[in-house]
Scaffold this active site. Sequence first.
Site: not given
Length: 378
Positions: A44, A65, A72, A74-76, A134, A192, A337
């Site tokens: 992001g 990286d 998920s 690609l939204q940001r 993180n 996030c 979770c």
Amino acid sequence: MPSPQPLNDAERQRYSRHLLLPEVGEAGQQRLRDAAVLCVGSGGLGAPLLLYLAAAGVGRIGIVDADVVEESNLQRQVIHSTEWLGRSKARSACARIQALNPACQVDVHETMLTIDNATALIDGYDLVCDGTDNFPSRYLINDACVLLGKPLIYGSVQRFDGQASVFNLTEESPNYRDLLPEPPPPGAVPSCSAAGVMGVMPGLIGMIQATEAIKVITGIGSPLDGRLLVVDALSMRFRELRLQKDGSRAPITELVDYGQVCAEGSVPVESISVVELKSMLDADPESLVLVDVRNPPEAEVCRIPAAQLIPLGSIESGEAIEQLRELTKAGRLYVHCKAGGRSARAAELLAVQGIEAINVAGGIDAWADQVDPTMVRY
């Protein structure tokens, strides 16, 4: 040191809008061309950072990286595209940069930054941009930059909020440990992926980081040195907090095991894998109670059918303690979770209350990966 080579005609054409700025001019553009910037993370924050650094004419950009592009993202994470799903984020970002500016040299490091490679990777660059999400990575990047004397462009986002600053610019500058001397307790600050993030927030903060990097490289303006910029997008308010170097804090002399440091103080909890959980559910579902400690919007995206939703917040507040104590009468208690962090925190809190709960390692992410590949992921 040899004098910078003058810009050629093609460079003057491409960067003409920079050359019109007296503060930048040809000398500033030469500094950008001769600079080497390392960006840790191409998600992001890294997406706008990398695009704008390349567009500005930074001559060499390193990308650290080890992740792959997921839907998920690609939204940001606007540097990636659908065609790169399942493939290397670092190489996806490299391809986009080279399409934007072929003159930019891109160093691809498809690896996680660790205490074993951080010094060697960072030492080859003039400054570092932190695009991680993180605490172990943030402390590692910060401490390596302090030891190597490298400026650090910091940014972070969550939900509708963001922060940005410039650390370690001079010997008198504050660093990340002056903002956050010690990491918060595990699970206290959701990621996030757990709390969500407005898609444009990383773009906004990442562009601020790119702006600060360009200022530091060219030597113009007043960088966010000793200042923390705080953004609330819901109210569209920008605040500035002063930061000072803490002279009483012990100096940073070496890199440490940051995963362990960020986990210190936590209560040891028992864990099982999602594969083990699936076997128990298949064999005797009545013998256990499975609790999902995510937030309701997450459970609407995907859920394990056997799980009962009791968000972590209701455990932290104490509201759900007696409900969970009652549930243990029906079977052994297991908590999950999204990725395992919040459920581990829940198990710790319950242990303090005398309630035994077993953490499902990897959470629903691991379930989708190892048990049910058809499950929607977020």
